[in-house]
Design an enzyme around this catalytic site. Sequence first.
Site, PDB file in Angstrom:
ATOM      1  N   ALA A 268      33.936  39.094  41.371  1.00 23.38           N
ATOM      2  CA  ALA A 268      33.901  38.793  42.806  1.00 23.38           C
ATOM      3  C   ALA A 268      33.669  37.309  43.104  1.00 23.38           C
ATOM      4  CB  ALA A 268      32.837  39.629  43.498  1.00 23.38           C
TER       5      ALA A 268
ATOM      6  N   TYR B 119      50.821  43.335  31.707  1.00 21.29           N
ATOM      7  CA  TYR B 119      50.162  43.535  33.006  1.00 21.29           C
ATOM      8  C   TYR B 119      50.537  44.901  33.591  1.00 21.29           C
ATOM      9  CZ  TYR B 119      48.548  42.321  37.731  1.00 21.29           C
ATOM     10  OH  TYR B 119      47.893  42.288  38.936  1.00 21.29           O
TER      11      TYR B 119
ATOM     12  N   ASP C 276      31.207  39.854  30.460  1.00 19.85           N
ATOM     13  CA  ASP C 276      32.608  40.048  30.091  1.00 19.85           C
ATOM     14  C   ASP C 276      32.856  41.553  30.037  1.00 19.85           C
ATOM     15  OD1 ASP C 276      35.058  40.314  28.853  1.00 19.85           O
ATOM     16  OD2 ASP C 276      34.728  38.617  27.492  1.00 19.85           O
TER      17      ASP C 276
ATOM     18  N   SER D 237      47.855  47.594  40.898  1.00 17.90           N
ATOM     19  CA  SER D 237      48.882  46.653  41.399  1.00 17.90           C
ATOM     20  C   SER D 237      50.167  47.430  41.647  1.00 17.90           C
ATOM     21  CB  SER D 237      49.140  45.577  40.345  1.00 17.90           C
ATOM     22  OG  SER D 237      50.364  44.910  40.611  1.00 17.90           O
TER      23      SER D 237
ATOM     24  N   ASN E 244      37.548  45.230  40.169  1.00 13.39           N
ATOM     25  CA  ASN E 244      38.530  44.255  40.657  1.00 13.39           C
ATOM     26  C   ASN E 244      38.950  43.246  39.590  1.00 13.39           C
ATOM     27  OD1 ASN E 244      39.678  42.188  42.758  1.00 13.39           O
ATOM     28  ND2 ASN E 244      38.048  41.106  41.660  1.00 13.39           N
TER      29      ASN E 244
END
Length: 307
Positions: free
Chosen positions: A68, A214, A122, A201, A149
């Site tokens: 964030a 990705y 991490d 996504s 996120n």
Amino acid sequence: MSLDEPSRTEPRARRRGDREPPGQPGHKVVDEVELLEELLAQVVEETQPKAAPWFADMRGRGAIVTGAATGIGRAIAIELARHGASIAFNYLGRNGGISDEAQRTGNELRQLEVTVFSQECDIRDPEAVKVFVSAAQEALGRVDILVNNAGIARDRALWRISDGEWRDVVETNLTGTFNMIREVAPLFRAQQDGKIVNISSIHGLRSEFGLANYAASKAGIMGLTRSAAVELGPSNVNVNAIAPGYIRTTRLTDSVPAEILDRARERSVLGRLGDPQDVANVVLFLCSEQARHITGAVIPVDGGHLL
Ligand code: NDP
């Protein structure tokens, strides 16, 4: 240049207030400049997203938002905090210290007068995740919301993706999300309450050239979301995913060529790129009681890009 044409160096002098009467040289130019300014103002007004106008009461709730410090995660943390939630967020350290962005986001959140906890973590490392979640729980008093996120991209043609680029993307986006869900699951099950939102996504639904690592990781998040929804639903935990389209963050504008962004803008039926606030508004809704009957869903926030 004819004498009637305006000089390129003096158009500002011919703005509102300096209008020349019709029939005088220059009045046409003044009208055009004014019209353009009005149109631009209208476009700016229409493309600015508004924060959620309704009140979701998040007071007394503790929320973890990964990654964030910047971009979409920052907007999500601020939106949840604006509605009263305490926030814990993690960041990747820079030379052993906190990044400027993480510092700035922490300060902005504190100005909203909620409890804020931030720590380096991490999310690829399960032990670090364990330590972070436990510290977040202690600092906030409770954890009710998890927003996964944090994510990265290392775009390259499939045959050029190195082992490291494959691993980094899949381990951050997919394994990191799994690590976080696995860690909060016992808490949420014990309290018979929880909200999990995973940021996937549109590229998990429809890929483009250069996105193999990705796209695979983001499609994986959708499968993980459905499985977690099935397994945690009986404990009154909602698990959903958001599939953003192109969202104007620094990461996006710095790393994606302008032609691709122009194409994305044209492809969106609303004719624009999204803003982090557009995603934050949907996260707030999914974390609210108004969304109590939604679970296992993947919600595109893409301006119609996928249509
Ligand atoms: P940013 O790069 O601004 O945000 C990503 C955040 O993830 C950073 O704050 C970064 O932390 C953090 N992060 C990266 N790797 C790790 C890790 N291993 N452990 C912990 N934190 C990590 O990008 P965006 O805001 O644009 O993206 C946010 C999410 O939205 C991502 O999952 C992205 O895939 C997704 N998304 C973005 C879209 C867009 O158009 N922008 C479109 C669709 C999805 P730090 O700054 O400390 O490195």
